[in-house]
Motif scaffolding. Structure first.
Motif, PDB file in Angstrom:
ATOM      1  N   PRO A   1       0.828  -1.212   0.000  1.00 53.97           N
ATOM      2  CA  PRO A   1       0.000   0.000   0.000  1.00 53.97           C
ATOM      3  C   PRO A   1       0.861   1.260   0.000  1.00 53.97           C
ATOM      4  N   ILE A   2       0.380   2.286  -0.682  1.00 46.34           N
ATOM      5  CA  ILE A   2       1.077   3.573  -0.710  1.00 46.34           C
ATOM      6  C   ILE A   2       0.491   4.435   0.391  1.00 46.34           C
ATOM      7  N   SER A   3       1.271   4.645   1.426  1.00 47.74           N
ATOM      8  CA  SER A   3       0.826   5.484   2.533  1.00 47.74           C
ATOM      9  C   SER A   3       1.630   6.778   2.598  1.00 47.74           C
ATOM     10  N   ASP A   4       2.564   6.946   1.648  1.00 45.35           N
ATOM     11  CA  ASP A   4       3.365   8.161   1.580  1.00 45.35           C
ATOM     12  C   ASP A   4       2.479   9.341   1.217  1.00 45.35           C
ATOM     13  N   ARG A   5       2.973  10.528   1.448  1.00 45.59           N
ATOM     14  CA  ARG A   5       2.212  11.725   1.105  1.00 45.59           C
ATOM     15  C   ARG A   5       2.107  11.886  -0.410  1.00 45.59           C
ATOM     16  N   TYR A   6       3.146  11.466  -1.138  1.00 41.55           N
ATOM     17  CA  TYR A   6       3.172  11.601  -2.589  1.00 41.55           C
ATOM     18  C   TYR A   6       3.293  10.235  -3.248  1.00 41.55           C
ATOM     19  N   MET A   7       2.766  10.153  -4.469  1.00 37.76           N
ATOM     20  CA  MET A   7       2.888   8.947  -5.273  1.00 37.76           C
ATOM     21  C   MET A   7       3.087   9.383  -6.724  1.00 37.76           C
ATOM     22  N   LEU A   8       3.569   8.477  -7.553  1.00 38.31           N
ATOM     23  CA  LEU A   8       3.727   8.753  -8.972  1.00 38.31           C
ATOM     24  C   LEU A   8       2.697   7.941  -9.751  1.00 38.31           C
ATOM     25  N   ARG A   9       2.218   8.510 -10.851  1.00 39.66           N
ATOM     26  CA  ARG A   9       1.306   7.792 -11.736  1.00 39.66           C
ATOM     27  C   ARG A   9       2.012   7.640 -13.082  1.00 39.66           C
ATOM     28  N   ALA A  10       2.204   6.386 -13.513  1.00 38.20           N
ATOM     29  CA  ALA A  10       2.818   6.091 -14.804  1.00 38.20           C
ATOM     30  C   ALA A  10       2.213   4.800 -15.338  1.00 38.20           C
ATOM     31  N   LEU A  11       2.002   4.741 -16.631  1.00 38.96           N
ATOM     32  CA  LEU A  11       1.403   3.575 -17.277  1.00 38.96           C
ATOM     33  C   LEU A  11       0.031   3.265 -16.688  1.00 38.96           C
ATOM     34  N   ASP A  12      -0.675   4.308 -16.281  1.00 37.61           N
ATOM     35  CA  ASP A  12      -1.996   4.189 -15.650  1.00 37.61           C
ATOM     36  C   ASP A  12      -1.950   3.391 -14.355  1.00 37.61           C
ATOM     37  N   LEU A  13      -0.801   3.358 -13.715  1.00 39.91           N
ATOM     38  CA  LEU A  13      -0.627   2.674 -12.434  1.00 39.91           C
ATOM     39  C   LEU A  13      -0.017   3.648 -11.436  1.00 39.91           C
ATOM     40  N   LEU A  14      -0.144   3.337 -10.158  1.00 40.36           N
ATOM     41  CA  LEU A  14       0.424   4.169  -9.094  1.00 40.36           C
ATOM     42  C   LEU A  14       1.679   3.509  -8.546  1.00 40.36           C
ATOM     43  N   TRP A  15       2.649   4.336  -8.178  1.00 46.16           N
ATOM     44  CA  TRP A  15       3.963   3.848  -7.738  1.00 46.16           C
ATOM     45  C   TRP A  15       4.449   4.647  -6.533  1.00 46.16           C
ATOM     46  N   HIS A  16       5.199   4.005  -5.631  1.00 47.57           N
ATOM     47  CA  HIS A  16       5.996   4.731  -4.647  1.00 47.57           C
ATOM     48  C   HIS A  16       7.083   5.473  -5.423  1.00 47.57           C
ATOM     49  N   GLU A  17       7.543   6.585  -4.907  1.00 47.09           N
ATOM     50  CA  GLU A  17       8.634   7.311  -5.572  1.00 47.09           C
ATOM     51  C   GLU A  17       9.879   6.439  -5.716  1.00 47.09           C
ATOM     52  N   ASP A  18      10.147   5.593  -4.745  1.00 48.31           N
ATOM     53  CA  ASP A  18      11.342   4.743  -4.781  1.00 48.31           C
ATOM     54  C   ASP A  18      11.191   3.523  -5.679  1.00 48.31           C
ATOM     55  N   CYS A  19       9.974   3.172  -6.060  1.00 51.68           N
ATOM     56  CA  CYS A  19       9.745   1.945  -6.828  1.00 51.68           C
ATOM     57  C   CYS A  19       9.745   2.142  -8.335  1.00 51.68           C
ATOM     58  N   LEU A  20       9.501   3.348  -8.806  1.00 51.58           N
ATOM     59  CA  LEU A  20       9.485   3.593 -10.248  1.00 51.58           C
ATOM     60  C   LEU A  20      10.914   3.880 -10.697  1.00 51.58           C
ATOM     61  N   LYS A  21      11.587   2.830 -11.169  1.00 56.43           N
ATOM     62  CA  LYS A  21      12.999   2.916 -11.535  1.00 56.43           C
ATOM     63  C   LYS A  21      13.223   2.388 -12.933  1.00 56.43           C
ATOM     64  N   CYS A  22      14.313   2.837 -13.530  1.00 52.47           N
ATOM     65  CA  CYS A  22      14.747   2.336 -14.828  1.00 52.47           C
ATOM     66  C   CYS A  22      15.135   0.865 -14.684  1.00 52.47           C
ATOM     67  N   GLY A  23      14.681   0.033 -15.602  1.00 49.58           N
ATOM     68  CA  GLY A  23      14.993  -1.388 -15.546  1.00 49.58           C
ATOM     69  C   GLY A  23      16.434  -1.713 -15.897  1.00 49.58           C
TER      70      GLY A  23
END
Length: 84
Positions: free
Chosen positions: A35-57
């Motif tokens: 679950p994302i309980s942080d104050r901020y989240m990122l939206r990419a590919l129509d999905l939600l991500w923690h800031e630390d989880c959306l990384k270059c593969g």
């Protein structure tokens, strides 16, 4: 954006989205599944991500910090440098 072609540029929001607790409820991160309980989240590919989880593969850089675009190729999410 659901049916993206390989190598297509996918937009990230220009700013982080602030959680609206009561309106959105708890959302799960597409990267880690928690679950994302942080104050901020990122939206990419129509999905939600923690800031630390959306990384270059490829290089593992945090995509929210390197710009407002990300790229896909061979089912990998990439930064611009690694895509090129």
């Amino acid at each position: 954006m659901t049916n993206q072609q390989e190598g297509a540029t996918l937009g990230l929001p220009s700013k982080r989205e602030e959680m609206a607790g009561a309106q959105t409820g708890r959302q799960n991160c597409a990267g880690c599944g928690k679950p994302i309980s942080d104050r901020y989240m990122l939206r990419a590919l129509d999905l939600l991500w923690h800031e630390d989880c959306l990384k270059c593969g490829c290089c593992d850089c945090r995509l929210g910090e390197v710009g407002s675009s990300l790229y896909t190729k061979a089912n990998l999410i990439l930064c611009k440098r690694d895509y090129l």
